[in-house]
Write a protein that holds these residues in place. Structure first.
Motif, PDB file in Angstrom:
ATOM      1  N   PRO A  53     -80.938 -22.665  14.632  1.00  0.00           N
ATOM      2  CA  PRO A  53     -79.888 -22.292  15.776  1.00  0.00           C
ATOM      3  C   PRO A  53     -78.556 -23.309  15.028  1.00  0.00           C
ATOM      4  N   GLU A  54     -77.409 -22.891  15.368  1.00  0.00           N
ATOM      5  CA  GLU A  54     -76.277 -23.699  15.011  1.00  0.00           C
ATOM      6  C   GLU A  54     -76.275 -25.158  15.582  1.00  0.00           C
ATOM      7  N   GLU A  55     -76.658 -25.305  16.699  1.00  0.00           N
ATOM      8  CA  GLU A  55     -76.701 -26.599  17.446  1.00  0.00           C
ATOM      9  C   GLU A  55     -77.570 -27.625  16.687  1.00  0.00           C
ATOM     10  N   PHE A  56     -78.444 -26.782  16.031  1.00  0.00           N
ATOM     11  CA  PHE A  56     -79.658 -27.842  15.363  1.00  0.00           C
ATOM     12  C   PHE A  56     -79.023 -28.759  14.338  1.00  0.00           C
ATOM     13  N   PHE A  57     -77.832 -28.440  13.770  1.00  0.00           N
ATOM     14  CA  PHE A  57     -77.218 -29.505  12.948  1.00  0.00           C
ATOM     15  C   PHE A  57     -76.292 -30.371  13.703  1.00  0.00           C
ATOM     16  N   THR A  58     -76.316 -30.607  14.946  1.00  0.00           N
ATOM     17  CA  THR A  58     -75.565 -31.376  15.764  1.00  0.00           C
ATOM     18  C   THR A  58     -76.482 -32.551  16.262  1.00  0.00           C
ATOM     19  N   PRO A  59     -75.641 -33.578  16.513  1.00  0.00           N
ATOM     20  CA  PRO A  59     -76.471 -35.028  17.141  1.00  0.00           C
ATOM     21  C   PRO A  59     -77.245 -34.585  18.608  1.00  0.00           C
ATOM     22  N   ASP A  60     -76.579 -33.716  19.333  1.00  0.00           N
ATOM     23  CA  ASP A  60     -77.084 -33.441  20.386  1.00  0.00           C
ATOM     24  C   ASP A  60     -77.804 -32.344  20.547  1.00  0.00           C
ATOM     25  N   SER A  61     -78.349 -31.766  19.529  1.00  0.00           N
ATOM     26  CA  SER A  61     -79.176 -30.546  19.606  1.00  0.00           C
ATOM     27  C   SER A  61     -80.205 -30.736  20.672  1.00  0.00           C
ATOM     28  N   ARG A  62     -80.605 -29.437  21.367  1.00  0.00           N
ATOM     29  CA  ARG A  62     -81.770 -29.601  22.129  1.00  0.00           C
ATOM     30  C   ARG A  62     -83.084 -29.451  21.439  1.00  0.00           C
TER      31      ARG A  62
END
Length: 297
Positions: free
Chosen positions: A166-175
């Motif tokens: 998922p796109e958010e996986f590459f963010t520090p706040d990924s769930r």
């Protein structure tokens, strides 16, 4: 890419190479002679007696699967063994990659018949993919149009299997996080046990094209082999597509030798045999297909 850009050219034939957003259904397009094909769909066709495609042992997509199991960041799960009886979402049932991932669960002692499976898109609204395949789902598999990532986040799934993050996986706040805290170590151990990196997609040609030009399979295989060697050499020369690529290329060569993604029948025999066994063991293929049936020498 070297073939697509013209840096490596065919010998003795012309090639019109078209890039697609979705893996093509070669048989449904009368204007094409061949193309990239799901390894699973190809083997299932051969198992069912459909020989309209001639598969080449040219695996243009490979990948370890340990990294493809995601859980919530606050999950207590950290091993494959802990997925016994879990609720797991996955992006397609007969897919080559998901077949390999379920094989990891089976090797860890997880009964796939005891898992509550949900098949659907990673993100709601994704279309253009056959997630079902030619064989009806087992009783413990359901189909949904809801996004698996959101289903994992809100607790409907304990884990999901996806080749794409998922796109958010590459963010520090990924769930989300990988199930395995050190998936690279697990993948290295897998390679040392099996001797291969799992094949996902391969190149196929229509049998009618091969019958018109019997030399074509060998010529296409030789072209892709030259292209691969050129690609590998260029990556080593221009090792700055990621900050630490040179270190990764060095480690890869020391672990796998000069070619971590070999083409050819003999060098892929163990991998093909393992995949055929899994298709039958998981109930995706109605009969046990022997590895020797997959490719014609």
């Amino acid at each position: 890419m070297p073939v697509a850009t013209g840096q490596v050219r065919p010998d003795g034939f012309e090639l019109d190479l078209e890039s697609r957003a979705v893996t093509p259904d070669v048989l449904s397009e009368p204007e094409v002679d061949g193309g990239e094909t799901s390894f699973s769909r190809y083997v299932l066709g051969r198992a069912a007696g459909d020989d309209r495609l001639v598969g080449l042992p040219v695996f243009v997509m490979r990948g370890f699967r340990h990294r493809c199991v995601l859980v919530r960041r606050d999950s207590d799960l950290t091993t494959l063994e802990e997925l016994k009886g879990a609720r797991i979402g996955l992006t397609g049932w007969p897919d080559s990659g998901n077949t390999w991932t379920r094989a990891l669960l089976r090797a860890a002692g997880v009964d796939v018949k005891g898992v509550e499976w949900t098949v659907g898109p990673l993100v709601a609204g994704e279309t253009g993919k056959d997630r079902v395949g030619p064989v009806p789902f087992p009783d413990n598999v359901a189909l949904t149009g809801d996004g698996l990532a959101e289903g994992l986040a809100d607790g409907r799934h304990d884990a999901i299997m996806t080749p794409f993050m998922p796109e958010e996986f590459f963010t520090p706040d990924s769930r989300f996080r990988h199930l395995l805290p050190d998936h690279r170590a697990a993948e290295l151990d897998y390679y040392r046990q099996t001797g291969f990196v799992p094949g996902i997609h391969l190149v196929t040609l229509k049998r009618e094209s091969v019958e018109r030009h019997p030399w074509l399979p060998g010529a296409v295989l030789e072209l892709f082999e030259r292209s691969k060697r050129h690609w590998q050499a260029r990556r080593r020369l221009l090792a700055d597509t990621t900050p630490w690529l040179l270190d990764d290329l060095t480690a890869t060569a020391r672990t796998f030798g000069q070619d971590w993604m070999p083409y050819g029948i003999d060098r892929n025999a163990a991998m093909v045999a393992a995949f055929c066994e899994e298709l039958h063991a998981q109930g995706i293929s109605n009969r046990r297909i022997e590895a020797e049936e997959v490719f014609t020498p």
